[in-house]
Design an enzyme around this catalytic site. Structure first.
Site, PDB file in Angstrom:
ATOM      1  NE  ARG A 273     -29.038  -0.147  10.980  1.00  0.00           N
ATOM      2  CZ  ARG A 273     -28.471  -0.425   9.809  1.00  0.00           C
ATOM      3  NH1 ARG A 273     -28.913  -1.412   9.075  1.00  0.00           N
ATOM      4  NH2 ARG A 273     -27.482   0.308   9.380  1.00  0.00           N
TER       5      ARG A 273
ATOM      6  N   PRO B 273     -13.462   5.372  -5.672  1.00  0.00           N
ATOM      7  CG  PRO B 273     -12.459   7.373  -4.990  1.00  0.00           C
ATOM      8  CD  PRO B 273     -12.147   6.001  -5.486  1.00  0.00           C
TER       9      PRO B 273
ATOM     10  CG  ASN C 284      -8.962   4.076  -2.601  1.00  0.00           C
ATOM     11  OD1 ASN C 284      -7.893   3.602  -2.985  1.00  0.00           O
ATOM     12  ND2 ASN C 284      -9.045   5.257  -2.049  1.00  0.00           N
TER      13      ASN C 284
ATOM     14  CB  CYS D  79     -20.250  -1.840  -2.136  1.00  0.00           C
ATOM     15  SG  CYS D  79     -18.568  -2.378  -1.902  1.00  0.00           S
ATOM     16  CG  PHE D  80     -25.344  -1.731  -1.260  1.00  0.00           C
ATOM     17  CD1 PHE D  80     -24.601  -2.736  -1.855  1.00  0.00           C
ATOM     18  CD2 PHE D  80     -26.223  -2.080  -0.252  1.00  0.00           C
ATOM     19  CE1 PHE D  80     -24.721  -4.056  -1.462  1.00  0.00           C
ATOM     20  CE2 PHE D  80     -26.360  -3.399   0.151  1.00  0.00           C
ATOM     21  CZ  PHE D  80     -25.609  -4.389  -0.450  1.00  0.00           C
TER      22      PHE D  80
ATOM     23  CB  SER E 160     -11.042  -2.170  -7.409  1.00  0.00           C
ATOM     24  OG  SER E 160      -9.676  -2.280  -7.158  1.00  0.00           O
TER      25      SER E 160
ATOM     26  CG  ASP F 264      -2.128   0.870   1.058  1.00  0.00           C
ATOM     27  OD1 ASP F 264      -3.241   0.294   0.948  1.00  0.00           O
ATOM     28  OD2 ASP F 264      -1.983   2.110   1.020  1.00  0.00           O
TER      29      ASP F 264
END
Ligand code: UDX
Ligand code: UDX
Ligand code: ADP
Length: 475
Positions: free
Chosen positions: A438, A91, A89, A275-276, A129, A35
């Protein structure tokens, strides 16, 4: 040639656990995770890993220093690897064309350029990814346009389906492994080599091979379908509240149809996670670029419904507290986007906190795994007056709820079900409210204690007798 050395680029939520499990399951393969962040690599090499994930620490402890290494020497790891996973990532773009929707592939592109720069032998490059359809093609273009004489590349798409909080189990016992590759003898050979790695612990019949584009689109589609289920059940929650139906009963009745299935039908304050939303936005953008506005609108509605649910929940809190939360102390239990993770990316708790702060509330926040700096950092992104004095972070639920007017539960941590609510009630300002975002608490029991309870997709209102007031209150 079989794969002997793997390099994982990106030591985040995907790359870290994935490479660790590969090292655990393939003792003969040397796995180096790299990384560009020195701090992150130092943490991976310490006793406090940079991410909280049940079971991860054990896996890392077992393999680190044997066949699992964490390093910042990206070039050396690329050079010696036979196979490279890209788990950096991706984004959503914050500026330029596709702003707010398209995936920003700059980190993937940088990685491809670096591989092209330093590789001196053949490589299989695997994109892990989540990337838009045809991203593998871009990686291929960069690699092939910059390749050195005699160095060849094969690009595979091998999307990761792990969910945070259950990542280790998902990696060890996946529903399927998806590998997409080029339809050529070299492409098929590369796919076969990656299959062999997974076959160390996964049955061949669970490994599904496709062309590259199907693999890339399947990842976006899987996340879009999962998010759509949540938005679908959430869309019915206000209908339940208005009619007296209970969304949990509806979800159960619907889910018992084997064609539908029972999973991912838990109504909530809204879905979060890295993610969603990102993948849905990405799908919408791709559809718009392909001139398919009807398809784009269909998937956009899944995101819009999620926004509606988050703001609907915040509004419910404000309206119930006599339409004003100015200077009221509100305890927020949970800040992570789901239980068993310290991750707050796109957490619905952030939206709820912002809406309450906008209305003047003072927040007392407690989450078992989210670090204090993370919460402050998330909320500092908004232009909120005097945020330091209005956001207080606590290290247990009892201190967080003391002297507050209301509890707003945003994450389904198990420990919130086991709290002593009698004790909490006594030390709260009355009337004491609980908003269960929840649906995990025992609402009847809480009402008996004296709480005014509100939740999602169910009318819990009734005539409650407040212990301290001694009078009847209509809710
Ligand atoms: C449906 C429900 O399945 C049933 O439970 C309810 O009681 C009545 O409505 P029906 O309309 O008879 O039953 O048939 P169904 O098998 O659900 O198919 C409905 C339509 O969807 C058909 O035109 C079918 O061809 C189509 N379909 C179904 C698809 O296009 N793709 C599919 O994967 C499944
Ligand atoms: C998701 C996918 O599940 C995973 O396959 C993919 O690789 C990455 O994205 P993740 O975001 O880690 O994983 O968690 P997930 O369990 O899917 O939950 C996402 C959000 O949906 C959370 O905020 C969760 O609380 C919410 N959720 C989930 C609901 O509100 N209701 C449900 O029924 C399920
Ligand atoms: P994900 O949830 O997809 O794993 P994370 O943000 O948790 O995303 O992790 C991605 C990681 O990739 C980060 O730790 C980031 O520092 C790293 N990264 C991004 N670009 C590069 C690069 N060019 N070289 C090495 N690491 C990178």
């Amino acid at each position: 040639m079989t794969i002997k050395k793997i390099c994982g680029i990106g030591a985040g939520y995907v790359g870290g656990p994935t490479c660790s499990v590969i090292a655990l399951m393939c003792p003969d393969i040397r796995v180096t995770v790299v990384d560009k962040s020195k701090e992150k690599i130092a943490q991976w090499n310490s006793t406090k890993l940079p991410i909280y994930e049940p079971g991860l620490e054990l896996v890392v402890k077992k393999c680190r220093g044997k066949n699992l290494f964490f390093s910042t020497d990206i070039e050396a790891a690329i050079k010696e690897a036979d196979l490279i996973f890209i788990s950096v990532n991706t984004p959503t773009k914050t500026f330029g064309i596709g702003k707010g929707r398209a995936a920003d592939l700059k980190y993937v592109e940088n990685t491809a350029r670096m591989i092209a720069d330093v590789a001196t032998s053949d490589k299989i490059v695997v994109e892990k990814s989540t990337v838009p359809v045809k991203a593998a093609e871009s990686i291929m273009h960069i690699l092939r346009a910059n390749h050195k004489p005699g160095v060849t590349y094969q690009i595979l798409s091998n999307p990761e389906f792990l969910a945070e909080g259950t990542a280790i189990d998902n990696l060890i016992n996946p529903d399927r492994v998806l590998i997409g590759g080029e339809d050529s003898p070299q492409g098929r050979e590369a796919v076969e080599k990656l299959c062999k790695i997974y076959e160390n612990w996964i049955n061949r019949d669970k490994i599904f091979t496709t062309n590259t584009w199907s693999s890339e689109l399947s990842k976006l589609a899987a996340n879009a379908f999962l998010a759509q289920r949540i938005s679908s059940i959430n869309s019915l929650s206000p209908v339940c509240e208005a009619t007296g139906a209970d969304v949990t009963e509806v979800a159960r009745a619907v889910g018992l149809d084997s064609r539908i299935g029972s999973k991912f039908l838990q109504a909530s304050v809204g879905f979060g996670g890295s993610c969603f939303q990102k993948d849905l936005l990405n799908l919408v953008y791709i559809c718009e670029c392909l001139n398919l506005p009807e398809v784009a609108a269909y998937w956009q509605q899944v995101i819009d419904m999620n926004e509606y649910q988050k703001s609907r929940f915040s509004t419910k809190v404000i309206e119930s507290l006599f339409n004003t939360v100015t200077d009221k102390r509100i305890a927020m239990l949970g800040f992570a986007f789901k239980k068993n993770t310290g991750d707050t990316r796109e957490s619905p708790a952030i939206t709820v906190a912002k809406n309450l702060l906008d209305e003047g509330a003072v927040l007392h926040i407690y989450d078992p795994k989210v670090e204090e700096f993370q919460i402050i950092d998330n909320l500092s992104a908004f232009d909120i007056d005097n945020i330091k004095n209005r956001v207080n972070i606590y290290h247990d639920a009892y201190s967080a709820t003391k002297n507050t007017h209301a509890i707003v539960l945003c994450t389904e941590w198990d420990e919130f079900m086991e709290l002593d609510y009698e004790r909490i009630y006594v030390q709260m300002t009355k009337p004491a409210y609980i908003f269960d975002g929840r649906k995990i608490l025992d609402h009847e029991k809480l009402q008996k204690i004296g709480f005014i309870v509100q939740t999602i997709g169910k009318r819990v209102s009734r005539i409650a007798v407040s212990k301290t007031w001694g009078s009847s209150t209509q809710m």
